[in-house]
Design a protein around this motif. Structure first.
Motif, PDB file in Angstrom:
ATOM      1  N   VAL A 101       0.831  -1.203   0.000  1.00  0.00           N
ATOM      2  CA  VAL A 101       0.000   0.000   0.000  1.00  0.00           C
ATOM      3  C   VAL A 101       0.869   1.257   0.000  1.00  0.00           C
ATOM      4  O   VAL A 101       0.462   2.312  -0.488  1.00  0.00           O
ATOM      5  CB  VAL A 101      -0.956  -0.008   1.216  1.00  0.00           C
ATOM      6  N   GLY A 102       2.094   1.128   0.515  1.00  0.00           N
ATOM      7  CA  GLY A 102       3.021   2.256   0.524  1.00  0.00           C
ATOM      8  C   GLY A 102       3.452   2.706  -0.862  1.00  0.00           C
ATOM      9  O   GLY A 102       4.047   3.774  -1.012  1.00  0.00           O
ATOM     10  N   LEU A 103       3.159   1.896  -1.873  1.00  0.00           N
ATOM     11  CA  LEU A 103       3.421   2.313  -3.249  1.00  0.00           C
ATOM     12  C   LEU A 103       2.411   3.356  -3.731  1.00  0.00           C
ATOM     13  O   LEU A 103       2.545   3.889  -4.824  1.00  0.00           O
ATOM     14  CB  LEU A 103       3.362   1.101  -4.182  1.00  0.00           C
ATOM     15  N   GLN A 104       1.414   3.647  -2.910  1.00  0.00           N
ATOM     16  CA  GLN A 104       0.328   4.530  -3.312  1.00  0.00           C
ATOM     17  C   GLN A 104       0.778   5.893  -3.846  1.00  0.00           C
ATOM     18  O   GLN A 104       0.251   6.356  -4.863  1.00  0.00           O
ATOM     19  CB  GLN A 104      -0.647   4.728  -2.152  1.00  0.00           C
ATOM     20  N   PRO A 105       1.724   6.586  -3.208  1.00  0.00           N
ATOM     21  CA  PRO A 105       2.123   7.887  -3.757  1.00  0.00           C
ATOM     22  C   PRO A 105       2.633   7.815  -5.190  1.00  0.00           C
ATOM     23  O   PRO A 105       2.358   8.700  -6.005  1.00  0.00           O
ATOM     24  CB  PRO A 105       3.215   8.351  -2.785  1.00  0.00           C
ATOM     25  N   LEU A 106       3.391   6.771  -5.507  1.00  0.00           N
ATOM     26  CA  LEU A 106       3.887   6.640  -6.877  1.00  0.00           C
ATOM     27  C   LEU A 106       2.743   6.380  -7.849  1.00  0.00           C
ATOM     28  O   LEU A 106       2.681   6.969  -8.929  1.00  0.00           O
ATOM     29  CB  LEU A 106       4.909   5.509  -6.960  1.00  0.00           C
ATOM     30  N   VAL A 107       1.810   5.498  -7.460  1.00  0.00           N
ATOM     31  CA  VAL A 107       0.663   5.202  -8.319  1.00  0.00           C
ATOM     32  C   VAL A 107      -0.205   6.443  -8.484  1.00  0.00           C
ATOM     33  O   VAL A 107      -0.665   6.773  -9.585  1.00  0.00           O
ATOM     34  CB  VAL A 107      -0.153   4.032  -7.740  1.00  0.00           C
ATOM     35  N   VAL A 129      10.471   8.701  -4.666  1.00  0.00           N
ATOM     36  CA  VAL A 129      11.331   7.517  -4.704  1.00  0.00           C
ATOM     37  C   VAL A 129      12.047   7.330  -3.367  1.00  0.00           C
ATOM     38  O   VAL A 129      12.162   6.215  -2.849  1.00  0.00           O
ATOM     39  CB  VAL A 129      12.338   7.629  -5.858  1.00  0.00           C
ATOM     40  N   LEU A 130      12.540   8.436  -2.778  1.00  0.00           N
ATOM     41  CA  LEU A 130      13.186   8.350  -1.469  1.00  0.00           C
ATOM     42  C   LEU A 130      12.209   7.859  -0.411  1.00  0.00           C
ATOM     43  O   LEU A 130      12.562   7.087   0.483  1.00  0.00           O
ATOM     44  CB  LEU A 130      13.749   9.711  -1.071  1.00  0.00           C
ATOM     45  N   GLY A 131      10.973   8.311  -0.510  1.00  0.00           N
ATOM     46  CA  GLY A 131       9.970   7.850   0.441  1.00  0.00           C
ATOM     47  C   GLY A 131       9.758   6.357   0.356  1.00  0.00           C
ATOM     48  O   GLY A 131       9.682   5.660   1.376  1.00  0.00           O
ATOM     49  N   LEU A 132       9.664   5.839  -0.862  1.00  0.00           N
ATOM     50  CA  LEU A 132       9.492   4.396  -1.048  1.00  0.00           C
ATOM     51  C   LEU A 132      10.700   3.632  -0.521  1.00  0.00           C
ATOM     52  O   LEU A 132      10.560   2.592   0.135  1.00  0.00           O
ATOM     53  CB  LEU A 132       9.284   4.094  -2.529  1.00  0.00           C
ATOM     54  N   LEU A 133      11.911   4.159  -0.778  1.00  0.00           N
ATOM     55  CA  LEU A 133      13.122   3.516  -0.281  1.00  0.00           C
ATOM     56  C   LEU A 133      13.130   3.480   1.237  1.00  0.00           C
ATOM     57  O   LEU A 133      13.489   2.470   1.853  1.00  0.00           O
ATOM     58  CB  LEU A 133      14.353   4.263  -0.798  1.00  0.00           C
ATOM     59  N   LEU A 251       4.902   8.644   5.454  1.00  0.00           N
ATOM     60  CA  LEU A 251       5.251   8.791   6.859  1.00  0.00           C
ATOM     61  C   LEU A 251       4.511   7.805   7.757  1.00  0.00           C
ATOM     62  O   LEU A 251       4.896   7.618   8.904  1.00  0.00           O
ATOM     63  CB  LEU A 251       4.932  10.224   7.320  1.00  0.00           C
ATOM     64  N   VAL A 252       3.460   7.182   7.242  1.00  0.00           N
ATOM     65  CA  VAL A 252       2.629   6.325   8.086  1.00  0.00           C
ATOM     66  C   VAL A 252       3.393   5.103   8.608  1.00  0.00           C
ATOM     67  O   VAL A 252       3.330   4.811   9.809  1.00  0.00           O
ATOM     68  CB  VAL A 252       1.348   5.910   7.339  1.00  0.00           C
ATOM     69  N   PRO A 253       4.141   4.336   7.769  1.00  0.00           N
ATOM     70  CA  PRO A 253       4.844   3.170   8.322  1.00  0.00           C
ATOM     71  C   PRO A 253       5.847   3.511   9.423  1.00  0.00           C
ATOM     72  O   PRO A 253       5.860   2.819  10.452  1.00  0.00           O
ATOM     73  CB  PRO A 253       5.524   2.564   7.082  1.00  0.00           C
ATOM     74  N   VAL A 278      14.987   8.633   5.894  1.00  0.00           N
ATOM     75  CA  VAL A 278      14.944   8.727   4.435  1.00  0.00           C
ATOM     76  C   VAL A 278      13.526   9.033   3.965  1.00  0.00           C
ATOM     77  O   VAL A 278      13.303   9.867   3.073  1.00  0.00           O
ATOM     78  CB  VAL A 278      15.455   7.420   3.788  1.00  0.00           C
ATOM     79  N   ALA A 279      12.527   8.370   4.572  1.00  0.00           N
ATOM     80  CA  ALA A 279      11.137   8.601   4.196  1.00  0.00           C
ATOM     81  C   ALA A 279      10.717  10.035   4.487  1.00  0.00           C
ATOM     82  O   ALA A 279      10.064  10.694   3.671  1.00  0.00           O
ATOM     83  CB  ALA A 279      10.217   7.627   4.935  1.00  0.00           C
ATOM     84  N   ILE A 280      11.102  10.542   5.657  1.00  0.00           N
ATOM     85  CA  ILE A 280      10.767  11.915   6.022  1.00  0.00           C
ATOM     86  C   ILE A 280      11.422  12.900   5.065  1.00  0.00           C
ATOM     87  O   ILE A 280      10.819  13.898   4.655  1.00  0.00           O
ATOM     88  CB  ILE A 280      11.189  12.199   7.473  1.00  0.00           C
ATOM     89  N   THR A 281      12.676  12.617   4.675  1.00  0.00           N
ATOM     90  CA  THR A 281      13.359  13.480   3.710  1.00  0.00           C
ATOM     91  C   THR A 281      12.630  13.497   2.375  1.00  0.00           C
ATOM     92  O   THR A 281      12.456  14.547   1.746  1.00  0.00           O
ATOM     93  CB  THR A 281      14.804  12.988   3.502  1.00  0.00           C
TER      94      THR A 281
END
Length: 294
Positions: A101-107, A129-133, A251-253, A278-281
């Motif tokens: 579900v964390g792929l949502q921003p990219l989709v 991409v950094l958020g997904l990483l 940021l949720v996970p 990394v996600a916050i960045t």
């Protein structure tokens, strides 16, 4: 001060409220089947929102607008919540569900470019991409790739959740931003409730064990998540580009992982903490782009 409040406090409050939905689900699912649990949650929430609408003398949309809102409700609430709950029930680890579900921003960003003609800058794509990483690093340490419980059915449910929240965010931005927030949420939840009722009748026993734990989790899921978080989400979608709002979900996970540590003593190591940073960045890169352009 007003700009700081709306730019940072409101998004932070939304992320926290949304993250507690996973905690509430973990507490409630042992005592009721997914569609049954979600149906009860929707009905309780609808009762409160309809009463609130009466007090506020809410302006209701016409049939066309209500139809668009119903579609959004089926996607954002019906498909997303039903998919997440059933993916966990079918054996997929909650962390793997979160990753998918964390792929949502990219989709959502891709759908916003295709259907809303939104422009997504290179900086925003880098942030996404950094958020997904970052999310992947958090989950990689916690689950280590072992015993993830993947199955065809659980994967299909998780992908349904991903599609629902992604397409629903774009659809709401295009068709539902002019409606009253309370009225719109009532219609969305009503549509989702019908979907959950059909699912509970067709696929579940509808047995519920009304333990204190279930009652407390239900109270929070209704008040904190279904009312608080969702009204904030609809407001945020109305205020900003769909792809930028979606970046907040990265940021949720990490926030959920922190809550799990505090509530269940689940330890975070160096890799997970680095992933959170990394996600916050990544979110910061995407969100601050809006401030510079706006």
């Amino acid at each position: 001060m007003r700009s700081l409040f709306f730019s940072f406090f409101i998004p932070a409050l939304f992320v926290w409220l949304w993250s507690t939905g996973f905690i509430g689900a973990k507490y409630g699912l042992p005592y009721a089947e997914p569609f049954t649990l979600l149906l009860i949650r929707m009905l309780l929430t609808l009762g409160l929102l309809i009463a609130l609408a009466g007090v506020l003398k809410t302006r209701w949309p016409g049939w066309r607008g209500a139809g668009h809102l119903a579609v959004t409700g089926l996607l954002v609430h019906g498909c997303y919540l039903g998919g997440v709950y059933y993916a966990i029930t079918e054996g997929m680890a909650s962390g793997v569900v979160s990753l998918i579900v964390g792929l949502q921003p990219l989709v959502t960003a891709g759908a916003a470019v295709l259907f809303l003609n939104e422009s997504v800058t290179r900086r925003q794509w880098l942030g996404l991409v950094l958020g997904l990483l970052g999310v992947a690093l958090v989950l990689a340490e916690k689950f280590g790739g072992a015993g993830v419980g993947l199955s065809a059915w659980s994967l299909l449910w998780a992908l349904l959740a991903l599609a629902g929240i992604s397409i629903g965010t774009v659809y709401q931005k295009r068709h539902g931003t002019g409606a009253d927030l309370v009225a719109g949420t009532v219609i969305q939840y009503g549509a989702a409730a019908l979907l959950f009722a059909a699912g509970a009748l067709l696929f579940e026993t509808r047995q519920v064990e009304w333990s204190l734990q279930l009652q407390l989790s239900m109270a929070w899921l209704v008040l904190g998540v279904s009312i608080g978080a969702i009204l904030l989400l609809m407001w945020l979608i109305r205020q900003g580009a769909a792809s930028q709002v979606a970046s907040l979900f990265y940021l949720v996970p990490p926030v959920t992982a922190l809550e799990a540590f505090l509530l269940f003593d689940e330890r975070l190591g160096g890799l997970a903490m680095a992933g959170g940073l990394v996600a916050i960045t990544g979110v910061a890169l995407s969100v601050t782009q809006r401030a510079k352009n706006g």
